[in-house]
Scaffold this motif. Sequence first.
Motif, PDB file in Angstrom:
ATOM      1  N   LYS A  11      52.341  33.052  59.989  1.00  0.00           N
ATOM      2  CA  LYS A  11      51.746  34.272  59.472  1.00  0.00           C
ATOM      3  C   LYS A  11      50.896  34.701  60.766  1.00  0.00           C
ATOM      4  O   LYS A  11      50.924  35.568  61.203  1.00  0.00           O
ATOM      5  CB  LYS A  11      51.074  33.929  58.089  1.00  0.00           C
ATOM      6  N   THR A  12      50.000  33.760  60.985  1.00  0.00           N
ATOM      7  CA  THR A  12      49.005  34.034  62.315  1.00  0.00           C
ATOM      8  C   THR A  12      49.765  34.235  63.515  1.00  0.00           C
ATOM      9  O   THR A  12      49.502  35.557  64.033  1.00  0.00           O
ATOM     10  CB  THR A  12      48.157  32.897  62.512  1.00  0.00           C
ATOM     11  N   THR A  13      50.946  33.736  63.693  1.00  0.00           N
ATOM     12  CA  THR A  13      51.614  33.770  64.989  1.00  0.00           C
ATOM     13  C   THR A  13      52.251  35.285  64.893  1.00  0.00           C
ATOM     14  O   THR A  13      52.154  36.289  65.786  1.00  0.00           O
ATOM     15  CB  THR A  13      52.706  32.936  65.090  1.00  0.00           C
ATOM     16  N   PRO A  16      40.464  38.541  62.255  1.00  0.00           N
ATOM     17  CA  PRO A  16      41.072  37.230  62.289  1.00  0.00           C
ATOM     18  C   PRO A  16      40.907  36.323  61.283  1.00  0.00           C
ATOM     19  O   PRO A  16      40.082  36.262  60.697  1.00  0.00           O
ATOM     20  CB  PRO A  16      40.650  36.935  63.794  1.00  0.00           C
ATOM     21  N   GLU A  17      41.968  35.077  61.350  1.00  0.00           N
ATOM     22  CA  GLU A  17      41.688  34.197  60.600  1.00  0.00           C
ATOM     23  C   GLU A  17      40.337  33.314  60.914  1.00  0.00           C
ATOM     24  O   GLU A  17      39.992  33.257  62.063  1.00  0.00           O
ATOM     25  CB  GLU A  17      43.092  33.295  60.910  1.00  0.00           C
ATOM     26  N   GLY A  18      39.636  33.127  59.616  1.00  0.00           N
ATOM     27  CA  GLY A  18      38.683  32.275  60.063  1.00  0.00           C
ATOM     28  C   GLY A  18      37.372  33.047  60.549  1.00  0.00           C
ATOM     29  O   GLY A  18      36.093  32.693  61.111  1.00  0.00           O
ATOM     30  N   LEU A  39      44.888  42.015  58.187  1.00  0.00           N
ATOM     31  CA  LEU A  39      43.871  40.916  57.693  1.00  0.00           C
ATOM     32  C   LEU A  39      44.439  39.437  57.486  1.00  0.00           C
ATOM     33  O   LEU A  39      45.580  39.239  57.142  1.00  0.00           O
ATOM     34  CB  LEU A  39      43.389  41.258  56.458  1.00  0.00           C
ATOM     35  N   ASP A  40      43.928  38.608  58.541  1.00  0.00           N
ATOM     36  CA  ASP A  40      44.631  37.303  58.386  1.00  0.00           C
ATOM     37  C   ASP A  40      43.662  36.042  57.428  1.00  0.00           C
ATOM     38  O   ASP A  40      42.455  35.953  57.863  1.00  0.00           O
ATOM     39  CB  ASP A  40      44.527  36.708  59.662  1.00  0.00           C
ATOM     40  N   GLU A  41      44.401  36.295  55.996  1.00  0.00           N
ATOM     41  CA  GLU A  41      43.644  35.147  55.324  1.00  0.00           C
ATOM     42  C   GLU A  41      42.424  35.738  54.880  1.00  0.00           C
ATOM     43  O   GLU A  41      41.422  34.771  54.819  1.00  0.00           O
ATOM     44  CB  GLU A  41      43.901  33.849  55.691  1.00  0.00           C
ATOM     45  N   PRO A  42      42.064  36.548  54.329  1.00  0.00           N
ATOM     46  CA  PRO A  42      40.475  36.896  54.173  1.00  0.00           C
ATOM     47  C   PRO A  42      40.041  36.422  52.856  1.00  0.00           C
ATOM     48  O   PRO A  42      38.730  36.068  52.675  1.00  0.00           O
ATOM     49  CB  PRO A  42      40.656  38.500  53.540  1.00  0.00           C
TER      50      PRO A  42
HETATM   51 MG   LIG Z   1      47.453  31.277  59.918  1.00  0.00          MG
END
Ligand SMILES: [Mg+2]
Length: 236
Positions: free
Chosen positions: A42-44, A84-86, A160-163
């Motif tokens: 997903k992030t990739t 971004p994630e995190g 949105l990456d894993e909000p």
């Molecule tokens: Mg990820």
Amino acid sequence: MAMLEVKDLQVFYGMIQAIKGISFEVNEGETVALIGANGAGKTTTLHTITGLLSPKKGSVVFEGKEITKVPAHKIVSLGMAHVPEGRRVFAQLSVYQNLKMGAYTRKDKAEIDEMLETVYKRFPRLKERQNQMAGTLSGGEQQMLAMGRALMSKPKIVLLDEPSMGLSPILVNEIFDIIQSLNKAGTTVLLVEQNAKKALSIADRAYVLETGRIVQSGDAQVLLNDESIKKAYLGE
Ligand SMILES: [Mg+2]
Ligand SMILES: Nc1ncnc2c1ncn2[C@@H]1O[C@H](COP(=O)(O)OP(=O)(O)OP(=O)(O)O)[C@@H](O)[C@H]1O
């Protein structure tokens, strides 16, 4: 024509292929969810869309224009913002300074002030804490700040990456309510989530990613009631 079109994307980390030829699209005004387990890619995928990674094959088309080779720092000015994630807020800077960083593509001070007011209206908690150092905000507040910072560029689409990561159920609901109202106000949303249940509950459509491949896709409500999705992703 779709607003964002990903075509037969293949992405490698050295010899390892993380994305094995995926295609999907996001239409203007939609909320589209990309769901999948840890390491699914997903992030990739988001990093490839925003130019942080370049694919070995395939293309990314935004508003009819190929952006596959456009570098990350130029993507924002096209109208695409990435949370971004995190979260990745600037811990040593204040809430206000973080938000101003989000408007770096804009020069017009009146416009920046107007965006700041819009963001503060959407996130009253950020206004209350505008002079607080971002590193001392709670996890949920940092997520709001990361989203607020992205909105400062007045994006057409937000990625949105894993909000929901690391947030309590109440805060997850709060963040998802904000995503929904953001979408209602006209921003297109591509939402990456491990929390499939929440993501499907607010999305129009979704794609399921498994080890670099899209294995299922469709109307979010249909997927929410799909037996195999329920078993694999919804813990039911
Ligand atoms: Mg990820
Ligand atoms: N910098 C890297 N170098 C090598 N392999 C990587 C790198 N980043 C990610 N990977 C690998 O690529 C695959 C996809 O990772 P990715 O971070 O895209 O997954 P994800 O779906 O976002 O997972 P999560 O839900 O845990 O965030 C994984 O197998 C991961 O180990």
